[in-house]
Design a protein around this motif. Sequence first.
Motif, mmCIF file in Angstrom:
data_model
loop_
_atom_site.group_PDB
_atom_site.id
_atom_site.type_symbol
_atom_site.label_atom_id
_atom_site.label_comp_id
_atom_site.label_asym_id
_atom_site.label_seq_id
_atom_site.Cartn_x
_atom_site.Cartn_y
_atom_site.Cartn_z
ATOM 1 N N ASN A 52 7.961 0.445 31.105
ATOM 2 C CA ASN A 52 6.893 1.431 30.959
ATOM 3 C C ASN A 52 6.295 1.759 32.316
ATOM 4 N N SER A 53 5.251 2.546 32.317
ATOM 5 C CA SER A 53 4.672 3.001 33.584
ATOM 6 C C SER A 53 4.111 1.853 34.412
ATOM 7 N N THR A 492 13.285 10.542 27.900
ATOM 8 C CA THR A 492 11.869 10.198 27.870
ATOM 9 C C THR A 492 11.655 9.072 26.869
ATOM 10 N N SER A 493 10.545 8.347 27.035
ATOM 11 C CA SER A 493 10.347 7.155 26.210
ATOM 12 C C SER A 493 8.882 6.945 25.872
ATOM 13 N N ALA A 494 8.655 6.060 24.880
ATOM 14 C CA ALA A 494 7.300 5.691 24.482
ATOM 15 C C ALA A 494 6.607 4.857 25.548
ATOM 16 N N LEU A 497 7.377 7.368 30.156
ATOM 17 C CA LEU A 497 8.261 7.660 31.282
ATOM 18 C C LEU A 497 9.206 8.816 30.986
ATOM 19 N N VAL A 498 9.633 9.453 32.063
ATOM 20 C CA VAL A 498 10.754 10.385 32.055
ATOM 21 C C VAL A 498 11.734 9.902 33.114
ATOM 22 N N ALA A 511 6.124 9.629 35.656
ATOM 23 C CA ALA A 511 5.113 9.539 34.607
ATOM 24 C C ALA A 511 5.253 10.751 33.699
ATOM 25 N N ALA A 512 5.372 10.516 32.396
ATOM 26 C CA ALA A 512 5.642 11.607 31.461
ATOM 27 C C ALA A 512 4.494 12.601 31.369
#
Length: 689
Positions: A52-53, A492-494, A497-498, A511-512
């Motif tokens: 994740n971020s 892209t994800s929960a 993120l991209v 960062a999405a």
Amino acid sequence: MLKIYPVAVSMLLLASCNQPLADSFTTPATADWLTYGGTALEQRFSPLTEINSDTVENLGLAWSHEFDTARGLEATPLVVDGVIYTTSAWSKVYAFDAVSGKQLWSYDPKVPGETGFKACCDVVNRGAAFHDGKIYVGALDGRLIALDAKTGSLLWSTVTVDQSKPYTITGAPRVVKGRVLIGNGGAEYGVRGYVSAYDAQTGKLAWRFYTVPPAKGAAPDGAASDSIIEKMQATWDGDWSKFGGGGTVWDSIVYDEEFNQVLIGVGNGSPWDHRVRSNGKGDNLFISSVVALDADTGEYKWHYQGVPGESWDFTQTQSIILANLKIGGADRKVMMQAPKNGLFYVIDRSDGKLISAKNFVPVNWTSGVDMKTGRPVENPEARYGKGLFVATPSGHGAHNWQPMAFSPQTGLAYIPAQEVPLAYVSDKPFVPRQGGWNLGVNLAINTLPDDKAALKAVRSSLRGYIIAWDPVKQKEAWRVDLGGPGNGGMLTSAGGLVFAGNAKGKLVAYAADSGKELWSYDTGIGIIAPPITYSVDGVQYVAVMAGYGGGYGLPAAFAELQGPRPNGRLLVFALGGKASYKIARAPQAPPVIVQENWSPATVTKGAELYGNTCSVCHGGGARSSGVLPDLRRSGVLADKASWQAVVHDGVLKENGMVGFAKWMSRDDIEAIRAYVADRARLVAKEGDQ
């Protein structure tokens, strides 16, 4: 048994509750990557959150595999029960242990080398399909192949095309209700497009839908499209069957479970020029369209045509994403698409009615879409009937095959966008070339200038971005400048993120919500494929195929990392990964200086022939991207007899370099040699610009 992670799924659902968008019809989120777009929605959104971020800065290489080819790698790997299945150039299939990287098996369909000439856009393959213990792949030469997923052994194979014609398959199959769906390519050469459904167990044809009608007066096809033939024929003029009409279904095939329909993206007309193809008359259904078919029978349900009577290679084959959006206070079941023509479409999936359309890059062929008719308002000069027109976007696409993604958390679509202008002028007189490229357009007018300032201006006009697009507001949220076109697809994800790779060889996490760069890894190889993510035993991984090429990368005169290309790789990352990795790049050979001299007229003739034939593989102005040989640096250039043996006689056809004797005389081929020799002298004098 598929591993389902309730915690990750519940986090996804909780996050979605706080957003204006939600998908109530998603298939169960799993730790695997089961189909081309992740799930049947083709959103390329993963519910996994370990990466994740906050944690992505600790991402490192877990393992990698080197393939036996330096050609383009476009595949989306699949992950099923701890095994990665992927494809490489020439339609080869591989299975790896998803944790260790151990190769479990490989399968080579042994596509004949000369088939490479039929492939407009490299000998690529965009991936496989999995169903009931079987792996399915479309081979470049038109076969659909079923393999045992455990052993890689051949179960069945069927030819899906007339192999005497210039058909190819580069797209990934989809499995829908026990049937394998596959399309084909070849519209630059002259074929008639269709999509076919085969029984997944036996390979027997179940139904077929032609996207272009048979000629008027011809017998019906005995296909699912027969019921719509008259409607299609009414939109064509003349005898379009001479070149098939085009309309190939070479990429997007999406199953919409809610409406029991299959949405197919249909390609460009053949030839490109509407005047040559259909006397400049009619909309030419169903080229440049999205068509909905009954999933059981293949019967027509509805269509939306983005570019009626298209003339620019504006395919509508690009990513189709399914979602539920709240628009104007109402829940709408939509499909989203950002095809080559530069417009982002939101379409009602129940009936094909256009909800909205807006350009996501600068466009000059249209001023927008008339929402009363759903038709584009064309620039009257765009059809190049009265002379040259420089179109933006062009046939290279504002967005090409590289998949976009959509996050139900942010409500944004992530588009690998680009700006690549192209000059169009009719090829007069049009001379058909059976089995060769038949565009009706003179590509040679795009020959690169020698002047350094002019060359710099051309390069500066080529742009590439990641654009985060709000499909409800039809508005850009953020963008990242990638410096040039020909970059990779999106994930892209929960985890907020991209992920995307680029032509410079970097895999990057953003960062999405803002596009801020959070992590990157330099693979040393241009990336055009989309990443995926999966989890095994609670550990999340990110995987990507790295290998430059494809329709833009193969002939790119201004490619990143120009020069001889290393073999492609499959790279897999995990938090704390520390695997070693290095890339060895061969040095650029010096230009070959030929002692003969030719008249200026011969060199000019060679430039025209090269621009309309050779440039689509070996690069504009003889500037190779490095995927295929740089002819200015080839030892064959120095010897007339060797040049004739390769280019005229086809002694290297097993490598994909067929002979051109049926289309060119020996004098023509010598003129091309004169032009390439002239380019080599320019490099020797001024260096690569």
